[in-house]
Scaffold this active site. Structure first.
Site, PDB file in Angstrom:
ATOM      1  N   ASP A  15       0.815  -1.221   0.000  1.00 53.26           N
ATOM      2  CA  ASP A  15       0.000   0.000   0.000  1.00 53.26           C
ATOM      3  C   ASP A  15       0.847   1.268   0.000  1.00 53.26           C
ATOM      4  O   ASP A  15       0.648   2.151  -0.834  1.00 53.26           O
ATOM      5  CB  ASP A  15      -0.908   0.043   1.251  1.00 53.26           C
ATOM      6  CG  ASP A  15      -2.129  -0.857   1.100  1.00 53.26           C
ATOM      7  OD1 ASP A  15      -2.417  -1.291  -0.032  1.00 53.26           O
ATOM      8  OD2 ASP A  15      -2.796  -1.101   2.128  1.00 53.26           O
ATOM      9  N   ARG A  96       0.385   4.890  17.061  1.00 58.17           N
ATOM     10  CA  ARG A  96       0.067   5.972  16.121  1.00 58.17           C
ATOM     11  C   ARG A  96       0.488   7.356  16.627  1.00 58.17           C
ATOM     12  O   ARG A  96       1.044   8.144  15.876  1.00 58.17           O
ATOM     13  CB  ARG A  96      -1.414   5.967  15.737  1.00 58.17           C
ATOM     14  CG  ARG A  96      -1.897   4.705  14.984  1.00 58.17           C
ATOM     15  CD  ARG A  96      -0.920   4.232  13.930  1.00 58.17           C
ATOM     16  NE  ARG A  96      -1.392   3.112  13.138  1.00 58.17           N
ATOM     17  CZ  ARG A  96      -0.982   1.844  13.261  1.00 58.17           C
ATOM     18  NH1 ARG A  96      -0.100   1.514  14.186  1.00 58.17           N
ATOM     19  NH2 ARG A  96      -1.423   0.915  12.448  1.00 58.17           N
ATOM     20  N   SER A 177      -4.340  -8.798   7.714  1.00 57.98           N
ATOM     21  CA  SER A 177      -3.751  -7.479   7.914  1.00 57.98           C
ATOM     22  C   SER A 177      -3.105  -7.493   9.296  1.00 57.98           C
ATOM     23  O   SER A 177      -3.771  -7.744  10.298  1.00 57.98           O
ATOM     24  CB  SER A 177      -4.840  -6.408   7.825  1.00 57.98           C
ATOM     25  OG  SER A 177      -4.354  -5.210   8.384  1.00 57.98           O
TER      26      SER A 177
END
Ligand code: ARG
Length: 408
Positions: A15, A96, A177
């Site tokens: 990606d 994150r 994933s």
């Protein structure tokens, strides 16, 4: 004048590799690729760095932020016993904010106008990236290629990549994933999307199957904490970072630390998630056991509510928010006397607290015991119960008078 710059959160996967070319083609930007090392098990990051350059990034960087991740991020999660929906130790949600911080730093260093990420439009991670970036610099614009492009199947993406000479995986596509870092590993998609299907044995890399776990006898571990953080393992002083790594291996070997759950995403979807979090769950369990001993009752109870709110905020992308910061302040105050040792027993998939001690222990043997050393004033209990139960008595009498539904 040169083109605008875009700092891309780069993982080396398909990606974000395709995203480099896509950004150049569709957004007319120069791409700076940034890969962040948060302790993921995967590939050699030097190869990842070079790959971005070979695809067309004008600059490519790898930052090892593991120490900072442990000291400024995971330490807060452990002190808050952070478990979203009382189960998930937030491993993706924790990484994150630190990735965002370094993306914004890089954008400032290079004068970039944009930051790009490779998240889809259906998950929590896009929210964490974008709200986090906005909190650190509201003027940076975000690009989300994977959400925008029409390469909706893996085949289309592979075709796009091949046509442009972007290296594509040669092995059969992994149907899952995966996201991982020091705090554990998340596995989604493939057959796991059917919540009735048992997770296949081959999805796990950090934990043994409990039934086949290596040891046929229990093994004990002693963890020592100072002010809420682990500082020694079996009496040997170790860094928190090393203890996480060791407990991932140790607990994983014993088959402890798997979670299979249905989780409520912020975007409104229920999803089936499988996690491997041997170190995180061990440490949270031990830390809670020590708090049970050292925290005064009201504080302990109040903290449980704060912990839940903390986990929810972090899950929902609000790491950089005034409420989360204020809760950090509360949690940190509670940890001053969370110092002591916890003994754990591991056996065939289980991890059980079997002992705890602390110089600040509030456990008073003489108050707790039923033997001759008892100093608890049993007679005082009578008066206490009379007053504690008084409102109940008053209410019960009144109810008897007026009837159950308030009718006379
Ligand atoms: N459901 C978890 C979360 O939102 C894990 C997400 C994993 N991310 C991924 N890209 N596979 O925190």
């Amino acid at each position: 004048m040169g083109k605008d710059l875009c700092v891309l959160a780069y993982s080396g996967g398909l990606d974000t590799s395709v995203a480099i070319q896509w950004l150049i083609e569709h957004k007319d930007v120069d791409v700076v690729a940034l890969a962040i090392d948060v302790g993921q098990e995967r590939q050699d990051l030097e190869i990842v760095r070079e790959k971005a350059l070979s695809i067309g990034a004008i600059e490519s960087l790898v930052k090892d932020v593991r120490e900072e991740y442990v000291s400024d991020y995971l330490s807060k999660a452990l002190k808050a016993n952070a478990l979203y929906e009382n189960k998930y130790p937030l491993l993706s949600a924790m990484s994150r904010p630190i990735i965002v911080k370094h993306l914004v730093d890089e954008a400032h260093r290079t004068g970039a106008r944009y930051i790009a990420h490779g998240c889809t439009g259906k998950g929590n991670d896009q929210v964490r990236f974008e709200v986090g970036i906005a909190a650190l610099d509201p003027d940076i614009e975000v690009l989300a290629p994977v959400r925008e492009w029409d390469l909706c199947t893996r085949e289309l993406e592979m075709d796009y990549a091949k046509a442009r000479g972007i290296p594509v995986p040669t092995t059969k596509a992994n149907p899952y994933s995966i996201d991982d870092n020091l705090w554990g590993r998340a596995i989604e998609c493939g057959v796991l999307e059917d919540p009735w299907v048992e997770p296949p044995a081959d999805i796990y890399t950090m934990t043994n199957d409990a039934r086949a776990a290596a040891c046929d006898t229990p093994e004990y571990v002693e963890l020592s904490f100072e002010e809420g953080l682990p500082v020694a393992l079996n009496g040997e002083p170790r860094s928190f970072h090393d203890i996480i790594i060791d407990m991932n291996l140790f607990a994983g070997r014993h088959g402890f630390g798997r979670i299979d759950m249905i989780e409520n995403r912020l975007v409104g979807v229920k999803s089936r998630e499988v996690y491997e979090v041997p170190g995180a769950l061990t440490l949270i369990q031990a830390h809670k056991a020590l708090e049970d001993l050292c925290l005064e009752r009201d504080l302990l109870h109040y903290k449980l509510g704060i912990e839940q709110k903390w986990a929810e905020l972090v899950y929902n992308g609000m790491w950089y928010s005034p409420l989360k910061e204020a809760l950090d302040g509360f949690v940190s105050t509670t940890q001053k006397l969370v110092t002591g040792d916890v003994r754990l027993r591991f056996f065939k998939g289980s991890c059980v607290v079997v002992g705890r001690r602390s110089p600040y222990s509030l456990y008073d043997y003489n108050l707790a015991t039923y033997d001759a050393a008892d100093t608890f004033d049993h007679k005082a209990a009578k008066g206490f119960i009379d007053l504690w139960g008084l409102p109940t008595k008053v209410w019960a009498r009144q109810r008897r008078k007026v009837g159950k539904d308030g009718e006379v």
